[in-house]
Write a protein that holds these residues in place. Structure first.
Motif: not given
Lengths: 453, 433
Positions: A136-137, A172, A177-181, A217, A396-397
């Motif tokens: 998505n955007t 996005f 189940d992994s989602l990052q933006s 992470q 990340r994180g």
């Protein structure tokens, strides 16, 4: 308009009065995924009046011309109250100015049909949506064209047009189940042509969102780090810049003592400057909302505090000169002390030399939120582990926790490549300022606290 | 407004006209000295028109040229934004129960007197500065639409927040109060804040680790920011919510229920939202089970569900009319539990009270991952030992919210949309430097 404003304040019984009228034309277009969600162009306007009487200073914002007399009465009541409360404010003297400014735009957006702007937004949106695993955007085109008229009882009379443009949002990526933006944005005060042919920015961010799906992470701990130009800019703006704003500093007496001009605050290679006169940057303007010409202001020179940002009132409070940094978000807000563009000046080594100098640590890139001030924390959008002077795996994180003064002293070196953010949003109190640019080189800082898992 | 609506009808449009007027004076003080006193008189009108399944919007701060405003809306409609919904048949509402006309005329001196009374409760602060922000305002919102709705909401409020600030250590603790005609201070809340602040003046160092963590109402936003974003129909429509396909499933602790109810808000009641939909009690989570996403008219249509009365025009400083309505919780809180704050404190053998958080929106929020700076008070055997120098809470909100030990038996006004009780969680990761 200037004549009308002069007439509106001509009968006000005060030691000083000013009035600002702004007409704002804005076009907002937004897309979520492939769907156009907003498309609106509006004209709006409003007035801000300020009065100084017997040391009491007061401001009132008002949207309708017929309410201006009531606003002036309220401002005078406020000045009286402030005076009776013991305030003895005065304003730094400035020469009266008569001027009219139009920006030299590289493509005036007013001459471009909305359909072309929608096409430009859709193009960048589609570039991201067609990358693999992009789910998505959320992207917005924002064009704000302000025509400001300022008149004071001292004889200043200024008209200035400011045109600010940006396209920004979020992309996005999803796998299972992994989602990052990842945040994405381009912006300018230099005309709509600056927003054209910027495909590479959107491709890069979409790819980054996808790469983050597999990034590990980061482990919490203390690391040597290199901040990329955007993170350097965020640190300079949020931690140092806001602390340099005199209106926030004036009543914080312990901090005010520490921020005395001439005090050594950081490593002697650190130079920080506020400069809103750079024409192609988003924080560009010629006159602030008190009618004071903005000037390039060196804030930190070789690690020593050299200046700060002022309104006319705070300049008197600190026995310093007005710098032209008293700026309002728009026609609905009173001016407060603000940064336009702020940056840390570049050094002499190349980025590769900087990596070698650090040897091991983290290379941290871009910002996705946080909070500023003397004690700050910023989240890096992404980062890389650096080993033996080489960039390795993505992490990340990452949340950076620090203290302004410690960090300024822990700056080891910076490279010679300077970059500006292009976009910027700065919240101060209840005002949001989109004309807020920041930048710098990549900066090597030792021993930064990194929150992770 | 009616003339503008009629004009839209003559063009064959379904239409809604939204007007907003607000008068406010505000005041800030540091250690009793008045610093600034901004004031504002805002008004504005927005129109939305629908025809052939397309919607257009426009707004103005000066309704002097109705034809021009309608032309802007028509132009906006031509961009082709889809709208499958109709404006609601909400009838006639005239809600002025929480309006005190005297607030229209309140002077700066009177406001200052009220805030000084509030300030006087903080005499016991051992060291530090008092920052006071407050104001009074009157607001009038009126919505008329071509489905016959004519809705008026008029309210007044006097509000204040006192921050007890430790300027050099860079943290603050606060209390907020609000009322229709005067700030209604709760002395027990102030006493609790002052006690905690006075015990925070010495700093302690601890090892990183997992422990019991008590979130105060002011710090609950670290968890609720991400939770409330995830339960918005916008996140469902974008397919980025971790709650997708979790309806009627246990997602958080059964000790937690989260409800949005603007009709029962003691200080900011609303009977209809900014699209004219009647507000009601909407359970978001019931005993840990995800029950409802909150929406607006557009998303209710697209997700084939009924509107939840949770669509508001966000924006301060006269910008309400400039914003499109979107899903927004206006009066949400976790249901209260059965323990007093003191009893909960006594349940902490080793842990941290989170009295404030900074940068709550930072990082990637989508999966509920959390890494935020906090003002943390270290507790041993039910007693506050001191403040952690630099500390962060890290982890995932869904893990944290699943591990509840106790919920306070009172909720608190915090000058935000959320009015939560304090909640004690187990096994939360604290990173201290």
């Amino acid at each position: 308009m200037l004549k009308k404003l002069k007439k509106l304040i001509s009968s006000v019984q005060a030691d000083y009065v000013d009035i600002r009228y702004e007409e704002k034309k804005e076009t907002i277009l937004s897309m979520i995924g492939p769907e156009l969600k907003k498309a609106k162009s509006n004209n709006t306007d409003g007035f801000v009046v300020r009065t100084l009487k017997n040391g009491g200073f007061s401001s009132v914002t008002v949207t309708r011309e017929e309410d201006v007399p009531e606003a002036l009465l309220l401002a005078i009541e406020g000045s009286r109250f402030m005076s009776e409360a013991g305030n003895k404010y005065s304003l730094a003297s400035v020469d009266p100015i008569e001027d009219s400014i139009d920006p030299k735009l590289n493509g005036d957006p007013a001459a471009v049909p909305v359909s072309e702007k929608i096409a430009l937004l859709a193009k960048y949106n589609n570039i991201m949506l067609t990358e693999p695993e992009i789910s998505n955007t959320d992207l917005e085109y924002n064009e704000t064209d302000r025509e400001k008229f300022f008149v004071s009882s001292e004889g200043t009379s200024i008209r200035e047009r400011l045109c600010t443009l940006y396209i920004k949002g979020e992309v996005f990526a999803k796998r299972g189940d992994s989602l990052q933006s990842v945040r994405v944005g381009i912006g300018t005060a230099n005309g709509i042509s600056d927003l054209v042919d910027r495909d590479e920015v959107f491709v890069k961010k979409a790819k980054l969102a996808r790469e983050l799906l597999t990034a590990k992470q980061v482990k919490a701990g203390i690391y040597n780090v290199i901040l990329n130009p955007e993170l350097t800019g965020v640190f300079v703006h949020e931690a140092f810049g806001h602390t340099s704003e005199a209106d926030g500093l004036e009543s914080n007496l312990p901090l005010r003592k520490m921020m005395k001009i001439g005090t050594s605050l950081g490593s002697n290679i650190v130079n920080i400057t506020a400069d809103s006169t750079i024409p192609n940057q988003i924080g560009f303007y010629r006159y602030d909302d008190e009618g004071v010409p903005v000037r390039r202001t060196q804030l930190l020179r070789n690690g020593v505090l050299a200046g700060r940002l002022h309104s006319r009132r705070t300049a008197v409070e600190f026995s310093e000169s007005a710098t032209g940094h008293c700026v309002a978000e728009d026609q609905n807000t009173e001016p407060i002390v603000r940064m336009g563009n702020i940056f840390l000046e570049p050094g002499e080594v190349t980025f590769e030399e900087l990596l070698k100098e650090m040897d091991s640590g983290l290379y941290l890139c871009d910002c996705c939120g946080g909070s500023g001030g003397v004690n700050f924390n910023f989240a890096a959008q992404y980062g890389y582990v650096v080993e033996g002077g080489k960039i390795g795996k993505m992490v990340r994180g990452i949340n950076i926790l620090g203290n302004l003064f410690t960090t300024l002293k822990d700056v080891v070196n910076m490279d010679n490549e300077m970059r500006f953010s292009g976009t910027g949003i700065c919240r101060k109190g209840s005002q949001m300022n989109f004309k807020s640019g920041y930048g710098g080189p990549s900066v090597f800082v030792r021993s930064m606290k990194i929150g992770g898992i | 407004m009616q003339r503008l609506l009629k004009l839209a009808v003559t063009e064959g449009y379904e239409a809604e006209v939204f007007s907003h007027r607000e008068r406010s004076i505000r005041l800030s003080k540091v250690n009793g000295v008045v610093g600034s006193i901004p004031a504002s008189i805002y008004s504005g009108v927005s129109i939305r028109v629908i025809k052939d399944g397309r919607i257009g919007t426009a707004y103005t701060m000066n309704l002097s040229d109705r034809e021009a405003l309608l032309s802007k809306a028509t132009l906006s409609m031509k961009a082709g934004i889809e709208a499958g919904f109709s404006f609601p048949e909400s009838g006639f509402v005239n809600f002025t129960d929480e309006y005190d006309p005297l607030i229209e005329e309140m002077s700066f001196a009177n406001l200052n007197r009220q805030l000084s009374v509030m300030e006087s409760y903080y005499k016991e602060v051992a060291q530090g500065s008092l920052y006071v922000y407050g104001g009074c305002s009157t607001t009038e919102i009126r919505i008329v639409n071509t489905s016959g709705a004519d809705l008026l909401h008029k309210n007044s409020e006097v509000y204040g927040t006192v921050y007890v600030v430790n300027p050099l250590a860079g943290y603050a603790m606060k209390n907020s109060a609000i009322g229709v005609s005067r700030v209604e201070v709760l002395p027990s809340d102030v006493k609790r804040t002052v006690d905690l602040y006075n015990r925070s003046l010495s700093e302690v160092e601890i090892d990183n680790g997992r422990m019991k963590v008590l979130f105060t109402p002011d710090s609950m936003i670290a968890l609720t920011y991400r939770l409330d974003e995830a339960s918005s129909a916008k996140a469902f429509s974008q397919k980025i919510s971790p709650l997708l396909n979790r309806a009627n499933q246990l997602v958080i602790s059964p000790l937690l229920s989260r409800v949005n109810d603007p009709t029962a808000n003691p200080s900011r009641r609303r009977l209809f939202d900014d699209e004219g939909v009647q507000t009601e009690r909407i359970p978001i989570f019931e005993k840990g089970v995800f029950s409802n996403a909150y929406n607006d008219l557009d998303l209710a249509y697209k997700l084939k569900t009924k509107p939840t009365g949770t669509s508001f025009r966000e924006g301060q400083m006269g910008k309400k009319v400039a914003q499109n309505p979107s899903p927004c919780l206006s009066s949400v809180k976790f249901a209260t539990g059965d323990k007093s704050f003191k009893e909960i404190l006594g349940m902490i053998d080793r842990g941290v009270i989170v009295s404030g958080v900074a940068g709550v929106s930072s990082g990637s929020n989508l999966n509920g991952d959390l890494s935020v700076r906090m003002t943390g008070l270290y507790v041993e055997n039910g007693e506050v030992v001191g403040k952690l120098k630099n500390a962060m809470i890290t982890g995932n909100i869904y893990d944290i919210l699943s591990n509840v030990i106790a919920v306070e038996n009172r909720s608190h006004y915090t000058n935000s949309i959320s009015q939560d009780p304090s909640i004690l969680f187990d096994d939360v990761q604290i990173v201290a430097f």
